[in-house]
Scaffold this motif. Structure first.
Motif, PDB file in Angstrom:
ATOM      1  N   GLY A   1      -0.704  -1.848  -2.290  1.00  0.00           N
ATOM      2  CA  GLY A   1       0.475  -2.587  -1.856  1.00  0.00           C
ATOM      3  C   GLY A   1       0.785  -2.494  -0.375  1.00  0.00           C
ATOM      4  N   VAL A   2      -0.079  -1.884   0.407  1.00  0.00           N
ATOM      5  CA  VAL A   2       0.139  -1.697   1.838  1.00  0.00           C
ATOM      6  C   VAL A   2      -0.568  -2.808   2.616  1.00  0.00           C
ATOM      7  CG1 VAL A   2      -0.323  -0.131   3.780  1.00  0.00           C
ATOM      8  CG2 VAL A   2       0.358   0.806   1.572  1.00  0.00           C
ATOM      9  N   GLN A   3       0.093  -3.330   3.651  1.00  0.00           N
ATOM     10  CA  GLN A   3      -0.506  -4.339   4.529  1.00  0.00           C
ATOM     11  C   GLN A   3      -1.670  -3.706   5.285  1.00  0.00           C
ATOM     12  OE1 GLN A   3       0.844  -7.529   4.609  1.00  0.00           O
ATOM     13  NE2 GLN A   3      -0.897  -8.189   5.818  1.00  0.00           N
ATOM     14  N   VAL A   4      -2.872  -4.306   5.175  1.00  0.00           N
ATOM     15  CA  VAL A   4      -4.066  -3.744   5.798  1.00  0.00           C
ATOM     16  C   VAL A   4      -4.777  -4.774   6.669  1.00  0.00           C
ATOM     17  CG1 VAL A   4      -4.453  -2.014   3.996  1.00  0.00           C
ATOM     18  CG2 VAL A   4      -5.504  -4.262   3.777  1.00  0.00           C
ATOM     19  N   GLU A   5      -5.670  -4.262   7.510  1.00  0.00           N
ATOM     20  CA  GLU A   5      -6.517  -5.118   8.335  1.00  0.00           C
ATOM     21  C   GLU A   5      -7.929  -4.557   8.344  1.00  0.00           C
ATOM     22  OE1 GLU A   5      -4.858  -5.059  12.288  1.00  0.00           O
ATOM     23  OE2 GLU A   5      -5.289  -2.932  12.565  1.00  0.00           O
ATOM     24  N   HIS A   6      -8.875  -5.395   8.752  1.00  0.00           N
ATOM     25  CA  HIS A   6     -10.280  -5.005   8.879  1.00  0.00           C
ATOM     26  C   HIS A   6     -10.827  -4.385   7.584  1.00  0.00           C
ATOM     27  CE1 HIS A   6      -9.089  -4.873  13.304  1.00  0.00           C
ATOM     28  NE2 HIS A   6      -9.759  -5.996  13.091  1.00  0.00           N
ATOM     29  N   VAL A   7     -10.737  -5.140   6.510  1.00  0.00           N
ATOM     30  CA  VAL A   7     -11.193  -4.686   5.196  1.00  0.00           C
ATOM     31  C   VAL A   7     -12.698  -4.900   5.082  1.00  0.00           C
ATOM     32  CG1 VAL A   7     -10.952  -4.976   2.709  1.00  0.00           C
ATOM     33  CG2 VAL A   7      -8.964  -5.305   4.206  1.00  0.00           C
ATOM     34  N   VAL A   8     -13.433  -3.825   4.784  1.00  0.00           N
ATOM     35  CA  VAL A   8     -14.885  -3.876   4.624  1.00  0.00           C
ATOM     36  C   VAL A   8     -15.197  -3.313   3.237  1.00  0.00           C
ATOM     37  CG1 VAL A   8     -17.098  -3.058   5.514  1.00  0.00           C
ATOM     38  CG2 VAL A   8     -15.254  -3.594   7.111  1.00  0.00           C
ATOM     39  N   VAL A   9     -15.551  -4.201   2.299  1.00  0.00           N
ATOM     40  CA  VAL A   9     -15.795  -3.813   0.904  1.00  0.00           C
ATOM     41  C   VAL A   9     -17.285  -3.543   0.715  1.00  0.00           C
ATOM     42  CG1 VAL A   9     -15.678  -4.584  -1.506  1.00  0.00           C
ATOM     43  CG2 VAL A   9     -13.836  -5.168   0.094  1.00  0.00           C
ATOM     44  N   PHE A  10     -17.598  -2.432  -0.014  1.00  0.00           N
ATOM     45  CA  PHE A  10     -19.004  -2.098  -0.235  1.00  0.00           C
ATOM     46  C   PHE A  10     -19.383  -1.834  -1.688  1.00  0.00           C
ATOM     47  CE2 PHE A  10     -16.881   1.883   0.766  1.00  0.00           C
ATOM     48  CZ  PHE A  10     -17.382   2.769  -0.185  1.00  0.00           C
TER      49      PHE A  10
ATOM     50  N   ALA B   1      -4.443   0.616   7.576  1.00  0.00           N
ATOM     51  CA  ALA B   1      -3.081   0.176   7.287  1.00  0.00           C
ATOM     52  C   ALA B   1      -2.413  -0.233   8.591  1.00  0.00           C
ATOM     53  CB  ALA B   1      -2.295   1.287   6.608  1.00  0.00           C
ATOM     54  N   VAL B   2      -1.777  -1.383   8.580  1.00  0.00           N
ATOM     55  CA  VAL B   2      -1.105  -1.883   9.775  1.00  0.00           C
ATOM     56  C   VAL B   2      -0.013  -0.907  10.215  1.00  0.00           C
ATOM     57  CG1 VAL B   2       0.292  -3.782  10.696  1.00  0.00           C
ATOM     58  CG2 VAL B   2      -1.681  -4.270   9.242  1.00  0.00           C
ATOM     59  N   ASP B   3       0.636  -0.245   9.255  1.00  0.00           N
ATOM     60  CA  ASP B   3       1.691   0.709   9.600  1.00  0.00           C
ATOM     61  C   ASP B   3       1.156   2.116   9.882  1.00  0.00           C
ATOM     62  OD1 ASP B   3       1.100   1.782   7.095  1.00  0.00           O
ATOM     63  OD2 ASP B   3       3.074   1.375   6.231  1.00  0.00           O
ATOM     64  N   GLY B   4      -0.168   2.293   9.809  1.00  0.00           N
ATOM     65  CA  GLY B   4      -0.784   3.582  10.103  1.00  0.00           C
ATOM     66  C   GLY B   4      -0.776   4.575   8.953  1.00  0.00           C
ATOM     67  N   SER B   5      -0.288   4.184   7.788  1.00  0.00           N
ATOM     68  CA  SER B   5      -0.205   5.114   6.658  1.00  0.00           C
ATOM     69  C   SER B   5      -1.572   5.353   6.020  1.00  0.00           C
ATOM     70  CB  SER B   5       0.771   4.587   5.608  1.00  0.00           C
ATOM     71  OG  SER B   5       0.282   3.390   5.032  1.00  0.00           O
ATOM     72  N   MET B   6      -1.658   6.432   5.277  1.00  0.00           N
ATOM     73  CA  MET B   6      -2.870   6.781   4.537  1.00  0.00           C
ATOM     74  C   MET B   6      -2.560   6.705   3.045  1.00  0.00           C
ATOM     75  SD  MET B   6      -5.416   7.390   6.480  1.00  0.00           S
ATOM     76  CE  MET B   6      -5.761   7.620   8.197  1.00  0.00           C
ATOM     77  N   PRO B   7      -3.573   6.479   2.202  1.00  0.00           N
ATOM     78  CA  PRO B   7      -3.310   6.407   0.769  1.00  0.00           C
ATOM     79  C   PRO B   7      -2.907   7.769   0.203  1.00  0.00           C
ATOM     80  CG  PRO B   7      -5.662   6.270   1.184  1.00  0.00           C
ATOM     81  CD  PRO B   7      -4.966   6.265   2.518  1.00  0.00           C
ATOM     82  N   ASP B   8      -2.178   7.738  -0.898  1.00  0.00           N
ATOM     83  CA  ASP B   8      -1.773   8.964  -1.579  1.00  0.00           C
ATOM     84  C   ASP B   8      -2.897   9.386  -2.511  1.00  0.00           C
ATOM     85  OD1 ASP B   8      -0.670  10.987  -3.088  1.00  0.00           O
ATOM     86  OD2 ASP B   8       0.956   9.771  -3.910  1.00  0.00           O
ATOM     87  N   PRO B   9      -3.620  10.485  -2.192  1.00  0.00           N
ATOM     88  CA  PRO B   9      -4.742  10.892  -3.037  1.00  0.00           C
ATOM     89  C   PRO B   9      -4.309  11.350  -4.425  1.00  0.00           C
ATOM     90  CG  PRO B   9      -4.331  12.528  -1.344  1.00  0.00           C
ATOM     91  CD  PRO B   9      -3.417  11.373  -1.072  1.00  0.00           C
TER      92      PRO B   9
END
Length: 179
Positions: free
Chosen positions: A116-125, A138-146
């Protein structure tokens, strides 16, 4: 009334003393062999291990590739000459891909991540069992909650590192995931 004020000040002073004694920015002297001393030694060992992790792992494939080390939470961008041109730490999500060799399957300049976080430069592998694995910033600089319950495959990096990975990893670029 004065007696209550004195008592209240005494309680506040005691609580302040306790807080200062246990606060992380007020370390206490540890006796050799004590639990605190052992903790400090473990922290020193972790620091040494972290420094080692910046070197490109030997068993990470050959040729041009993106190397993602799960345990080190680190990515290397490796040129055709086999030398790393950049390395950086990442923030993994609750789900991780199995170690192996993959290839970039798609790229997207931006959007909303699976968390649900706004992201950029998505590279799917890779995708498996409904989970899509990819790198993004993440555009806001946040990291995912592990520890999140929702299984996402977002591997987050800083915006600067995300931009570098975006420039490096075209569709078809090899991605090597190591333990």
């Amino acid at each position: 009334m004065a007696g209550l004020t004195v008592a209240a000040l005494g309680v506040v002073g005691f609580l302040g003393y306790q807080a200062a004694a246990t606060a992380p920015d007020h370390p206490t002297q540890a006796r050799p062999g004590s639990h605190a001393s052992q903790s400090k030694e473990k922290d020193k060992d972790r620091g040494r291990q972290k420094k080692k992790s910046t070197a490109l792992p030997a068993a990470s494939g050959t040729g041009e590739r993106v190397v993602y080390a799960l345990d080190d939470k680190r990515v290397w961008l490796v040129g055709a000459d086999g030398k790393a041109t950049r390395t950086f730490e990442v923030g993994p999500s609750p789900a991780s891909p199995d170690p192996g060799t993959y290839a970039v399957t798609s790229r997207n300049e931006g959007g909303v991540g699976s968390d649900g976080v706004q992201v950029e430069h998505v590279v799917v592998f890779h995708s498996e069992g409904g989970v899509v694995f990819g790198f993004s910033a993440a555009v806001d600089g946040s990291m995912p909650d592990p520890n999140a319950r929702k299984r996402t495959g977002a591997v987050r990096e800083s915006r600067a590192d995300g931009s570098a990975l975006w420039e490096f990893a075209e569709v078809g670029t090899k991605v090597v995931v190591i333990p």
